[in-house]
Design a protein around this motif. Structure first.
Motif, PDB file in Angstrom:
ATOM      1  N   SER A 289       0.822  -1.216   0.000  1.00  0.00           N
ATOM      2  CA  SER A 289       0.000   0.000   0.000  1.00  0.00           C
ATOM      3  C   SER A 289       0.851   1.260   0.000  1.00  0.00           C
ATOM      4  O   SER A 289       0.591   2.205  -0.755  1.00  0.00           O
ATOM      5  N   SER A 293       1.269   4.084  -2.891  1.00  0.00           N
ATOM      6  CA  SER A 293       0.994   5.489  -2.571  1.00  0.00           C
ATOM      7  C   SER A 293       2.132   6.384  -3.033  1.00  0.00           C
ATOM      8  O   SER A 293       1.905   7.424  -3.669  1.00  0.00           O
ATOM      9  N   LEU A 336      -1.894  -5.979  -4.817  1.00  0.00           N
ATOM     10  CA  LEU A 336      -2.997  -5.692  -3.899  1.00  0.00           C
ATOM     11  C   LEU A 336      -4.312  -6.283  -4.401  1.00  0.00           C
ATOM     12  O   LEU A 336      -5.123  -6.778  -3.610  1.00  0.00           O
ATOM     13  N   VAL A 401      -7.375   2.464   0.476  1.00  0.00           N
ATOM     14  CA  VAL A 401      -6.499   1.866   1.489  1.00  0.00           C
ATOM     15  C   VAL A 401      -7.251   1.430   2.740  1.00  0.00           C
ATOM     16  O   VAL A 401      -7.020   0.321   3.244  1.00  0.00           O
ATOM     17  N   LEU A 404      -8.752  -2.126   2.303  1.00  0.00           N
ATOM     18  CA  LEU A 404      -7.940  -3.263   1.910  1.00  0.00           C
ATOM     19  C   LEU A 404      -7.692  -4.174   3.103  1.00  0.00           C
ATOM     20  O   LEU A 404      -7.726  -3.746   4.251  1.00  0.00           O
TER      21      LEU A 404
END
Length: 416
Positions: A289, A293, A336, A401, A404
């Protein structure tokens, strides 16, 4: 007894896992190498057949359009019958498409060949699902990074090789590409091992990717749906940049198409270095993550910097954060998607991810070219691309996020 629909040998420490990963990376590289070889010849073929501007646009767009439509089909089919058969269908389809391209005698046949190449190339999502099958969750992004590096190298080396072969005649390059794709298919038949036991679940008929029912079936988690949307936005922005760059280079820097080609090779090499090496060090330290980002933010900053229309030196410098951002983003997002999808839905979930990326490669050129022509030139088009990338950053950090479940997926893997 092994559960049907389960993956085979997902221990990353085994020799077989490393060998399987190497084979699938080589397969993808050779496939993209063959595809990249014919890209520089598209304008030459179009000129030879006196194609209109609209026909040339369709030659460029129809490949991504077919990928958008067919990536979920191949992904779902691979969940049912296994990865290897679907990969082989795509490889043999690529060989046939290049052969038709080389023997084409009209623009219509060229379009059909490009459409077939897009259908066959849509199974790149199956290659991602194969990597998901043979890697543990904590190693998922590393495997996706190697796959991304193979894709990048194919795009970098392919056009250069195609340009060299074109000196021996216009048909030489696509025919060599067809032979290369055929050899690749034979190698995959002999060497590649199946990564997933086919499931006995009844096959569910295909529904258009934009249909709500399809999204509800394939993207059951809200987090996954948001990741797919982030992928769409980021690829749209990057594809707009790719469209505007040649126009900017020609109008403001006096670049020839050869210079533009070398510049794209420079960008491709930077991305390959990130996805093939740096991503292995970043993921264990930052996690998927945070890596995504940072990657999205760097890409947005790079596009904003480029919107200032820097000179030649500045343009080469701005590509460093831009390529670093793209190289960090793509493997992290695909990892992801895999980590937040059910094991039985890996193929179709990654198919939707690739489908969104393909749609971005259709929308991006329309956005970049449209703003460039009808609004404020290169600066306006690149600013619009940066705005879309910033929207992707905000959507990812603020909405995706928190939804997740990577940590939970890792704990479940460790428990097994």
């Amino acid at each position: 007894m092994q559960e049907r629909g389960a993956v085979r040998d997902s221990n990353p420490g085994t020799h077989r896992q490393r060998a399987s990963l190497g084979v699938i990376v080589l397969t993808v590289f050779l496939d993209l190498l063959a595809f990249g070889m014919v890209i520089p010849l598209m304008p030459l073929y179009a000129d030879a057949f006196r194609a209109s501007g609209l026909a040339i646009g369709w030659l460029l767009a129809i490949y991504s359009l077919m990928q958008f439509l067919f990536a979920p089909i191949w992904g779902r089919l691979s969940d049912r019958i296994g990865r290897k058969p679907v990969l082989l269908i795509g490889l043999w389809g690529s060989a046939a498409a290049h052969l038709i391209y080389g023997l084409a005698g009209s623009v219509t046949v060229l379009l059909l060949a490009r459409a077939l190449a897009g259908v066959a190339g849509a199974n790149i999502s199956v290659a991602h699902a194969y990597v998901a099958d043979i890697t543990k969750p904590e190693d998922r992004a590393k495997g996706m990074g190697l796959l991304g590096a193979a894709l990048g190298m194919g795009f970098v080396v392919g056009p250069a090789l195609g340009g060299v072969l074109s000196q021996f005649g216009l048909q030489t390059t696509p025919l060599v590409a067809a032979a290369l794709a055929g050899i690749n298919a034979i190698m995959a038949m002999v060497i590649l091992k199946e990564s997933r036991v086919p499931t006995a679940a009844p096959y569910k008929p295909y529904v258009h990717p934009l249909a709500v029912a399809t999204w509800q079936h394939a993207v059951k988690g809200v987090g996954v749906a948001l990741l797919v949307l982030v992928a769409l936005l980021s690829m749209t922005a990057f594809s707009a940049f790719e469209t505007v760059l040649p126009l900017f280079g020609k109008a403001h820097l006096g670049w020839s198409m050869t210079t533009v080609g070398w510049f794209f090779a420079y960008v491709g090499i930077l991305i390959v270095l990130v996805q093939g090496g740096l991503i292995r060090r970043l993921i264990p330290r930052l996690g998927e993550s945070r890596t995504a980002s940072v990657g999205l933010a760097l890409t947005a900053l790079g596009l904003l910097w480029m919107a200032s229309l820097p000179g030649v030196v500045g343009l080469y410098l701005v590509m460093i954060p831009l390529a670093l951002g793209v190289g960090m983003t793509n493997p992290s997002l695909s990892a992801l998607v895999s980590l937040n999808s059910a094991q039985a839905e890996q193929g179709v979930a990654l198919g939707f991810y690739q489908s969104a990326s393909s749609l971005g490669r259709v929308l991006g050129p329309l956005l970049g070219g449209g703003v460039y022509q009808y609004a404020h030139g290169a600066g306006g088009a690149l600013t619009a691309a940066a705005g879309i990338m910033l929207l992707a950053v905000l959507l990812f950090l603020g909405v995706a996020v928190p939804r997740l479940s990577v940590r939970r997926a890792l704990r479940q893997s460790a428990a097994h």
